[in-house]
Write a protein that holds these residues in place. Sequence first.
Motif, PDB file in Angstrom:
ATOM      1  N   PRO A 186      12.847  -2.865 -36.198  1.00 28.82           N
ATOM      2  CA  PRO A 186      13.765  -3.479 -37.054  1.00 28.82           C
ATOM      3  C   PRO A 186      14.790  -2.710 -38.101  1.00 28.82           C
ATOM      4  O   PRO A 186      15.151  -3.218 -39.022  1.00 28.82           O
ATOM      5  CB  PRO A 186      12.916  -4.370 -37.761  1.00 28.82           C
ATOM      6  CG  PRO A 186      11.963  -3.683 -38.082  1.00 28.82           C
ATOM      7  CD  PRO A 186      11.661  -2.574 -36.943  1.00 28.82           C
ATOM      8  N   LEU A 190      16.033  -3.428 -41.680  1.00 26.08           N
ATOM      9  CA  LEU A 190      15.130  -2.935 -42.757  1.00 26.08           C
ATOM     10  C   LEU A 190      15.768  -1.706 -43.351  1.00 26.08           C
ATOM     11  O   LEU A 190      15.830  -1.962 -44.786  1.00 26.08           O
ATOM     12  CB  LEU A 190      13.886  -2.241 -41.954  1.00 26.08           C
ATOM     13  CG  LEU A 190      12.859  -1.841 -42.979  1.00 26.08           C
ATOM     14  CD1 LEU A 190      12.254  -3.075 -43.739  1.00 26.08           C
ATOM     15  CD2 LEU A 190      11.808  -1.259 -42.235  1.00 26.08           C
ATOM     16  N   SER A 230      12.708  -8.234 -40.868  1.00 26.79           N
ATOM     17  CA  SER A 230      11.968  -7.280 -40.141  1.00 26.79           C
ATOM     18  C   SER A 230      10.630  -7.513 -39.645  1.00 26.79           C
ATOM     19  O   SER A 230      10.385  -7.122 -38.582  1.00 26.79           O
ATOM     20  CB  SER A 230      11.799  -5.934 -41.103  1.00 26.79           C
ATOM     21  OG  SER A 230      13.071  -5.644 -41.613  1.00 26.79           O
ATOM     22  N   ALA A 244       8.203   1.864 -39.484  1.00 27.84           N
ATOM     23  CA  ALA A 244       8.707   0.240 -39.853  1.00 27.84           C
ATOM     24  C   ALA A 244       7.703  -0.460 -40.247  1.00 27.84           C
ATOM     25  O   ALA A 244       7.932  -1.244 -41.283  1.00 27.84           O
ATOM     26  CB  ALA A 244       9.621  -0.032 -38.695  1.00 27.84           C
ATOM     27  N   THR A 248       7.424  -2.241 -43.957  1.00 31.09           N
ATOM     28  CA  THR A 248       7.822  -3.608 -44.174  1.00 31.09           C
ATOM     29  C   THR A 248       6.475  -4.209 -45.045  1.00 31.09           C
ATOM     30  O   THR A 248       6.874  -4.996 -45.802  1.00 31.09           O
ATOM     31  CB  THR A 248       7.881  -4.130 -42.729  1.00 31.09           C
ATOM     32  OG1 THR A 248       8.923  -3.571 -42.086  1.00 31.09           O
ATOM     33  CG2 THR A 248       8.021  -5.623 -42.803  1.00 31.09           C
TER      34      THR A 248
END
Lengths: 330, 340
Positions: A186, A190, A230, A244, A248
């Motif tokens: 994402p 992000l 995200s 990621a 997140t």
Amino acid sequence: MTDTRDPLAITATAARLRALHDAGVLDEAARLALLRRAAAGPDAEGWRRHLDRLALELGAGLIVVGVIYFFAANWAALPRLAKIGGVAAMMSAAAAWALYAPNRLSGRVALSAAGGLLGALLAVYGQVYQTGADAWTLFAAWAVLLIPWVIASRYPPLLLKWLGIIALALHLAVEQGALPLLSQKPWPWLAPTLAPALAWIIAEAGVVGRGPLYFLRVVGAAAFAGLTLSALILIIDEPKTVGAPLLTLLGLAAAGAWSLNLVGRRPFDLVLACLAWASAVIITTTLLGRLLFDALSLYESGVLALAVAIIAQVALAAYWLRARWRRAPS
Amino acid sequence: MMRRPSLRAIWPEGLDEAAAIKALEAHAEASEASPWPIQLLVGGGAWLSALLLMVFALMILDGQEGAQLLGALAIAVGIGLRRRVEARRVFLTQLTLSLSLAGHALVIGPLNDTSLIAPLATIALGALSLLTFPDPVHRFLSTLLMALGAVWLVHDLIEAPWALELLGVLIAAGLTATFEWEVAWQRSRAAALHLPIGFGLAAALALLSLPSIQGQPGHDLMGGTAGLCLVLAVAAWRAAQEAGVTLRGRAVVLIAATLLPLLVAPQAPGVVAAALVIVIGLRRAHPALFYGAIGFGLVFLYGWYAQLELPLMQKAGALVGLGVGILALRLTLLRASEAQ
């Protein structure tokens, strides 16, 4: 300034006045008199202040948009000098007014308008001389050139505009492949979240002051929106790397801890706390939906379970928020 | 800063402060009211869960009669339960809210016949839940439902665009009256209905104005705009009167509020509607109304720009001219207030 230690420094709502009446503190005549005073609108000075601000921001905004549309409409017919010179002249005029009246609202609004016209100038320059640059470089250059103006003005709306430009630059940079390491989902959502998230961290740390409450709320809402989006993308499109998901998760944990006042010394803010709970409800419900529909193949009962789960989560959120709100100083 | 005064700011001398503090603490403990961010979260959750409950009902049921019957049952259970549980029992209150909303959707959803029964039933259902379901979020949605039912009724009964414009003016007048007579509302037994109805009418006005963004080819919207201008003028007059503005000043406000929007944007009733809600939001210190109206106002302003039947260059000139005009008006106001 409201004194938070004064138990009477709370908004005079109709419900509170009724409670005082029911407890025998106010008789009916006193309740109605206070109700009238509480419901009375601003005085002439108050109206002048509100209308002044509204007219200034609306008027300046319409002029900037009108100028941009003017150039868009007459693009082909205008000579090069007129294209660049026109925007530059207006930007300079707005900046000059900001310099003339730096501490007045009109000066700050003029500086914001000049900041907007700076972006228009860069776009015009890129088109006139066909620099061939990607769109993200325009926004990145705009953000860099705007830094001294943002620092000089100390005007939160301009700071928010600047953060928005950085976020857009980051989004476009990832989308246009300028950052190959971050090409997978994402990251396009992000990466831009880093701008409000960093602003939030700086504000919470109190390094340069926290700024007005609406500033914290806007950057908080933007950070939660990016992180939640995200997270949803990661839940739906299973992640192939750990970067990621880790970022997140860390981001959500930090944002949640700050919003719910689990860390930090900022006074409790209900809006930020509600944003944290809304994000948690959305992410948990999506996770549960994947489990029920995809892993367990439960359809009818899955829909019912999801509805009950939402009710339970929101009930828990409302219970916690109300209890915390009551404990918080007004 | 737009906010209502604190108790301290209006507290008369001589009243027992210690007793007041004690009463306020007891009130805070027992209070069933929630501030707007919690209500928004609760409302959003209720909508989503109601949608899922409705999908579930449609998945297990055959035929619309069954769905309507189940919907009516859900409403009855929702209302009955909600009137018995205290607001602090949040799971049950949230469940009743979702049940009732799902029930409304199941009952109204299949009502697509062309008779007047469908819109009348929608209005009646809205009125029933407004009066019987003691929850501000639900009451707001019930008001909105009644307004939408009225739109449906007028649309079916009088197939003419002017009728909808007239309805918009009536809703605007109702909204203005609701906030004008705030003290009278609070004195009455219907005090709890005041804000949900006021906010519901504001939302209905914004929704009803939405089609004007696209314009309605072959139909002149000036009548509706003029009606809204009159309501705006009354609201502005009352605000000026309350602020202690002189009679001459009020007359200027009245004329300006009536004529200026009509001259600048005669085909954009949404802009005038947004201006009205901005005035009410500022006067009664409701930030949600004020900022909501600013957002809607910008959308309607874009609609006004898009509909201008002018070459692009003149359209850009119109935007700049309007901006300069607003700044000139600001300057005039500043000078007038300095002169006073």
